[in-house]
Design a protein around this motif. Sequence first.
Motif, PDB file in Angstrom:
ATOM      1  N   SER A 200      -2.911  -0.197 -34.029  1.00  0.00           N
ATOM      2  CA  SER A 200      -4.259   0.057 -33.178  1.00  0.00           C
ATOM      3  C   SER A 200      -4.342   1.068 -32.514  1.00  0.00           C
ATOM      4  O   SER A 200      -4.919   1.968 -32.413  1.00  0.00           O
ATOM      5  CB  SER A 200      -5.068  -1.798 -32.952  1.00  0.00           C
ATOM      6  OG  SER A 200      -4.109  -1.463 -32.312  1.00  0.00           O
ATOM      7  N   ASP A 203      -3.139   4.434 -33.902  1.00  0.00           N
ATOM      8  CA  ASP A 203      -3.962   4.214 -35.085  1.00  0.00           C
ATOM      9  C   ASP A 203      -5.243   5.723 -34.178  1.00  0.00           C
ATOM     10  O   ASP A 203      -6.550   5.737 -34.857  1.00  0.00           O
ATOM     11  CB  ASP A 203      -4.606   3.007 -35.710  1.00  0.00           C
ATOM     12  CG  ASP A 203      -3.123   2.700 -37.046  1.00  0.00           C
ATOM     13  OD1 ASP A 203      -2.850   4.241 -37.219  1.00  0.00           O
ATOM     14  OD2 ASP A 203      -3.868   2.346 -36.694  1.00  0.00           O
ATOM     15  N   ALA A 205      -7.383   3.464 -31.825  1.00  0.00           N
ATOM     16  CA  ALA A 205      -8.469   2.674 -31.271  1.00  0.00           C
ATOM     17  C   ALA A 205      -8.803   2.217 -29.959  1.00  0.00           C
ATOM     18  O   ALA A 205      -7.071   1.738 -29.033  1.00  0.00           O
ATOM     19  CB  ALA A 205      -8.513   1.446 -31.903  1.00  0.00           C
ATOM     20  N   ARG A 210     -10.794  -2.351 -30.283  1.00  0.00           N
ATOM     21  CA  ARG A 210      -8.896  -3.489 -30.196  1.00  0.00           C
ATOM     22  C   ARG A 210      -9.736  -4.632 -30.122  1.00  0.00           C
ATOM     23  O   ARG A 210      -9.333  -5.596 -31.211  1.00  0.00           O
ATOM     24  CB  ARG A 210      -7.971  -2.252 -29.961  1.00  0.00           C
ATOM     25  CG  ARG A 210      -8.134  -2.264 -29.572  1.00  0.00           C
ATOM     26  CD  ARG A 210      -6.151  -1.929 -29.133  1.00  0.00           C
ATOM     27  NE  ARG A 210      -6.503  -2.155 -28.103  1.00  0.00           N
ATOM     28  CZ  ARG A 210      -6.177  -0.647 -27.154  1.00  0.00           C
ATOM     29  NH1 ARG A 210      -5.689   0.694 -27.734  1.00  0.00           N
ATOM     30  NH2 ARG A 210      -6.414  -1.509 -26.061  1.00  0.00           N
ATOM     31  N   HIS A 213     -12.085  -5.439 -33.360  1.00  0.00           N
ATOM     32  CA  HIS A 213     -11.507  -5.168 -35.013  1.00  0.00           C
ATOM     33  C   HIS A 213     -10.147  -5.607 -35.154  1.00  0.00           C
ATOM     34  O   HIS A 213     -10.119  -5.672 -36.783  1.00  0.00           O
ATOM     35  CB  HIS A 213     -11.327  -3.987 -35.428  1.00  0.00           C
ATOM     36  CG  HIS A 213     -12.771  -2.997 -35.794  1.00  0.00           C
ATOM     37  ND1 HIS A 213     -13.546  -3.517 -36.447  1.00  0.00           N
ATOM     38  CD2 HIS A 213     -13.896  -1.950 -34.321  1.00  0.00           C
ATOM     39  CE1 HIS A 213     -15.112  -2.834 -36.629  1.00  0.00           C
ATOM     40  NE2 HIS A 213     -14.665  -1.655 -35.745  1.00  0.00           N
ATOM     41  N   VAL A 214      -9.408  -6.193 -34.247  1.00  0.00           N
ATOM     42  CA  VAL A 214      -8.225  -6.527 -33.981  1.00  0.00           C
ATOM     43  C   VAL A 214      -8.420  -8.016 -34.246  1.00  0.00           C
ATOM     44  O   VAL A 214      -8.142  -8.986 -34.657  1.00  0.00           O
ATOM     45  CB  VAL A 214      -7.382  -5.705 -33.506  1.00  0.00           C
ATOM     46  CG1 VAL A 214      -6.000  -6.271 -33.802  1.00  0.00           C
ATOM     47  CG2 VAL A 214      -7.317  -4.419 -34.281  1.00  0.00           C
TER      48      VAL A 214
END
Length: 301
Positions: A200, A203, A205, A210, A213-214
Amino acid sequence: VKSMAKRMLTITQLENRVWKLMTAPAMVFLILLSVYPMVFNVYNSFFDWNLARPDSGRFVGLANYIDAFTNANLGTAFFNTLVFMFWAVAVEFTLGFALALLLSTYKGPSKIIRSLMITPTMIAPIVASLMWLFMFNADYGVIKWLLQLCGVENPPAILASRTWAMPAVIAVDVWQWTPFVMLTIFAGITALPKDLIEASCVDGANSLQRLIHVIVPSLKPVIAVVLLMRVMDSFKSFEVIYMLTKGGPGNATETVSYYAYKVGFSFFEIGQCSAICLLIGFVVTAICSALNRLISDEWSV
């Protein structure tokens, strides 16, 4: 080959018998400790049994349950319990999650900090409640002194106030059980795959992305366990109410657990107390089942 297979089968059967024999005492003890009291409680709920009346003990069917459903005091106790449960769990989860995130990014000696932060949970609830009872004392309590330092000239007697008694009880529960939530979620964060976090970051983020979404989606099973455990524990909370307010002032902090205790051990109405305890069990089961359905299949535990 057949002889060898037969011998292995005999050994397996012998091991199964030994396993059952060794666990039999524990199973008998568990049945005597949990199943028998539950069955006896169900039996008592159908009788008008009062320890103060030797002539009591007649079968009344569902009368105890009907009295419980039509009892306004029990309705107030259920409402107080829901208020206590909602705010206690909400604040504990919010603070615990925030502390777990901060602790996961701390680079110092985190083991020492974790040990210090988990201390309130290690104290027996009755002892912690007694400690807070002295702190809330209207004459010499440290809470009164702190309020005076903050500019409050005449601090109210918090535990004797219908406005502040419930927030005070909730604050004590939050103080004791937020570390449990923090430690459980921190363990979940620590167990997350580092590759997922690193991917992440690659990418692009940011920290908030993070988290949303993670981290949170990956912690759904842990969050579900924490919420279920805290909902169950807070719904049947008893020690803090018993030590701090005795359900008062009036019935402002009277929860269903304390009300059941009062009916059974103050009024000696064992039949009614048994019916109320069974209703508490059904309500807790219904709330936890509803919570488990609200959090999709991915969250279920």
